[in-house]
Scaffold this motif. Sequence first.
Motif, PDB file in Angstrom:
ATOM      1  N   PRO A 107       0.824  -1.208   0.000  1.00 53.35           N
ATOM      2  CA  PRO A 107       0.000   0.000   0.000  1.00 53.35           C
ATOM      3  C   PRO A 107       0.860   1.260   0.000  1.00 53.35           C
ATOM      4  N   SER A 108       0.396   2.265  -0.736  1.00 54.36           N
ATOM      5  CA  SER A 108       1.075   3.564  -0.752  1.00 54.36           C
ATOM      6  C   SER A 108       0.609   4.372   0.453  1.00 54.36           C
ATOM      7  N   ALA A 109       1.228   5.510   0.664  1.00 55.71           N
ATOM      8  CA  ALA A 109       0.797   6.415   1.741  1.00 55.71           C
ATOM      9  C   ALA A 109      -0.648   6.850   1.502  1.00 55.71           C
ATOM     10  N   ALA A 110      -1.010   7.095   0.237  1.00 55.54           N
ATOM     11  CA  ALA A 110      -2.383   7.484  -0.090  1.00 55.54           C
ATOM     12  C   ALA A 110      -3.364   6.352   0.202  1.00 55.54           C
ATOM     13  N   ASP A 111      -2.963   5.108  -0.049  1.00 56.05           N
ATOM     14  CA  ASP A 111      -3.810   3.954   0.258  1.00 56.05           C
ATOM     15  C   ASP A 111      -4.096   3.885   1.762  1.00 56.05           C
ATOM     16  N   LYS A 112      -3.066   4.071   2.545  1.00 57.60           N
ATOM     17  CA  LYS A 112      -3.225   4.030   4.007  1.00 57.60           C
ATOM     18  C   LYS A 112      -4.089   5.192   4.486  1.00 57.60           C
ATOM     19  N   GLN A 113      -3.894   6.357   3.882  1.00 50.84           N
ATOM     20  CA  GLN A 113      -4.654   7.544   4.288  1.00 50.84           C
ATOM     21  C   GLN A 113      -6.149   7.377   4.020  1.00 50.84           C
ATOM     22  N   ILE A 114      -6.513   6.913   2.826  1.00 52.33           N
ATOM     23  CA  ILE A 114      -7.944   6.751   2.530  1.00 52.33           C
ATOM     24  C   ILE A 114      -8.545   5.652   3.397  1.00 52.33           C
ATOM     25  N   THR A 115      -7.778   4.628   3.707  1.00 46.83           N
ATOM     26  CA  THR A 115      -8.269   3.573   4.593  1.00 46.83           C
ATOM     27  C   THR A 115      -8.599   4.149   5.966  1.00 46.83           C
ATOM     28  N   HIS A 116      -7.718   4.975   6.510  1.00 45.46           N
ATOM     29  CA  HIS A 116      -7.979   5.599   7.813  1.00 45.46           C
ATOM     30  C   HIS A 116      -9.174   6.549   7.751  1.00 45.46           C
ATOM     31  N   ARG A 117      -9.290   7.317   6.674  1.00 44.11           N
ATOM     32  CA  ARG A 117     -10.418   8.253   6.528  1.00 44.11           C
ATOM     33  C   ARG A 117     -11.738   7.501   6.481  1.00 44.11           C
ATOM     34  N   LEU A 118     -11.778   6.410   5.716  1.00 42.99           N
ATOM     35  CA  LEU A 118     -13.014   5.634   5.626  1.00 42.99           C
ATOM     36  C   LEU A 118     -13.332   4.930   6.938  1.00 42.99           C
ATOM     37  N   LYS A 119     -12.310   4.462   7.624  1.00 39.10           N
ATOM     38  CA  LYS A 119     -12.514   3.817   8.922  1.00 39.10           C
ATOM     39  C   LYS A 119     -13.151   4.806   9.902  1.00 39.10           C
ATOM     40  N   ASP A 120     -12.617   6.029   9.943  1.00 43.25           N
ATOM     41  CA  ASP A 120     -13.147   7.062  10.842  1.00 43.25           C
ATOM     42  C   ASP A 120     -14.566   7.479  10.467  1.00 43.25           C
ATOM     43  N   ALA A 121     -14.813   7.678   9.188  1.00 43.84           N
ATOM     44  CA  ALA A 121     -16.152   8.071   8.734  1.00 43.84           C
ATOM     45  C   ALA A 121     -17.156   6.954   9.018  1.00 43.84           C
ATOM     46  N   GLY A 122     -16.733   5.728   8.821  1.00 47.18           N
ATOM     47  CA  GLY A 122     -17.604   4.589   9.076  1.00 47.18           C
ATOM     48  C   GLY A 122     -18.021   4.474  10.530  1.00 47.18           C
ATOM     49  N   LYS A 123     -17.117   4.836  11.436  1.00 49.89           N
ATOM     50  CA  LYS A 123     -17.456   4.802  12.865  1.00 49.89           C
ATOM     51  C   LYS A 123     -18.625   5.732  13.162  1.00 49.89           C
ATOM     52  N   LEU A 124     -18.602   6.910  12.562  1.00 51.01           N
ATOM     53  CA  LEU A 124     -19.666   7.887  12.775  1.00 51.01           C
ATOM     54  C   LEU A 124     -21.011   7.361  12.272  1.00 51.01           C
ATOM     55  N   LEU A 125     -20.991   6.678  11.139  1.00 46.62           N
ATOM     56  CA  LEU A 125     -22.218   6.175  10.524  1.00 46.62           C
ATOM     57  C   LEU A 125     -22.579   4.756  10.962  1.00 46.62           C
ATOM     58  N   GLU A 126     -21.731   4.144  11.775  1.00 41.69           N
ATOM     59  CA  GLU A 126     -21.903   2.761  12.216  1.00 41.69           C
ATOM     60  C   GLU A 126     -21.915   1.798  11.031  1.00 41.69           C
ATOM     61  N   ILE A 127     -21.043   2.085  10.066  1.00 39.15           N
ATOM     62  CA  ILE A 127     -20.800   1.199   8.928  1.00 39.15           C
ATOM     63  C   ILE A 127     -19.312   0.875   8.974  1.00 39.15           C
ATOM     64  N   GLU A 128     -18.995  -0.334   9.387  1.00 38.00           N
ATOM     65  CA  GLU A 128     -17.607  -0.692   9.647  1.00 38.00           C
ATOM     66  C   GLU A 128     -16.832  -0.988   8.368  1.00 38.00           C
ATOM     67  N   LEU A 129     -15.656  -0.400   8.257  1.00 35.62           N
ATOM     68  CA  LEU A 129     -14.726  -0.776   7.193  1.00 35.62           C
ATOM     69  C   LEU A 129     -13.972  -1.998   7.704  1.00 35.62           C
ATOM     70  N   LEU A 130     -14.269  -3.166   7.131  1.00 41.11           N
ATOM     71  CA  LEU A 130     -13.675  -4.410   7.615  1.00 41.11           C
ATOM     72  C   LEU A 130     -12.264  -4.635   7.089  1.00 41.11           C
ATOM     73  N   ASP A 131     -11.990  -4.160   5.882  1.00 38.33           N
ATOM     74  CA  ASP A 131     -10.675  -4.377   5.291  1.00 38.33           C
ATOM     75  C   ASP A 131     -10.501  -3.450   4.106  1.00 38.33           C
ATOM     76  N   SER A 132      -9.276  -3.344   3.669  1.00 33.92           N
ATOM     77  CA  SER A 132      -8.919  -2.610   2.466  1.00 33.92           C
ATOM     78  C   SER A 132      -7.944  -3.493   1.704  1.00 33.92           C
ATOM     79  N   LEU A 133      -8.328  -3.872   0.483  1.00 26.57           N
ATOM     80  CA  LEU A 133      -7.534  -4.809  -0.299  1.00 26.57           C
ATOM     81  C   LEU A 133      -6.880  -4.133  -1.492  1.00 26.57           C
TER      82      LEU A 133
END
Length: 166
Positions: A107-133
Amino acid sequence: MDFYQVAEIEISYKHQGDINIRPKVIKGLDAYNILINQWDANKLDLLEQSKIILLNRANRVLGICNLSTGGIAGTVVDPRLVFVTALKANASAIILAHNHPSGNLLPSAADKQITHRLKDAGKLLEIELLDSLIITSGGYYSIVEEMAYHKIRRGNSFSLEVQPPF
């Protein structure tokens, strides 16, 4: 012109078939097998694309959404589009996936960044990001599976311990 007239919005979701016979995702390999069978093989090594797998509470696949198509070196993942899609499908969880036409599974730095952003946003909406492939024609990389362990040095030896990836 009536400035007080507002458009009516109706939300509906219609699934097809018995949900219990849909694929269940337990690990990264399950998600990879579902995705690789849906990916356009002519584009896998040509240009970068991103998709999400939409899952219910039992991790049964509700569907796959093509999010974006980019160029040779990248594609845009818009968190708003990710979650509007997940909300419309009544998904409880999602798995993000994108391909690397270069064949590089790291994963690139951008890959890791979007994964963290989606994980955080998902917490707010109660939609869990289970993985990033990351998908390539030669295999896959699961951020959860690969980053769940970290090396601990104890004297002259190393051990692996479980660490949450996010």
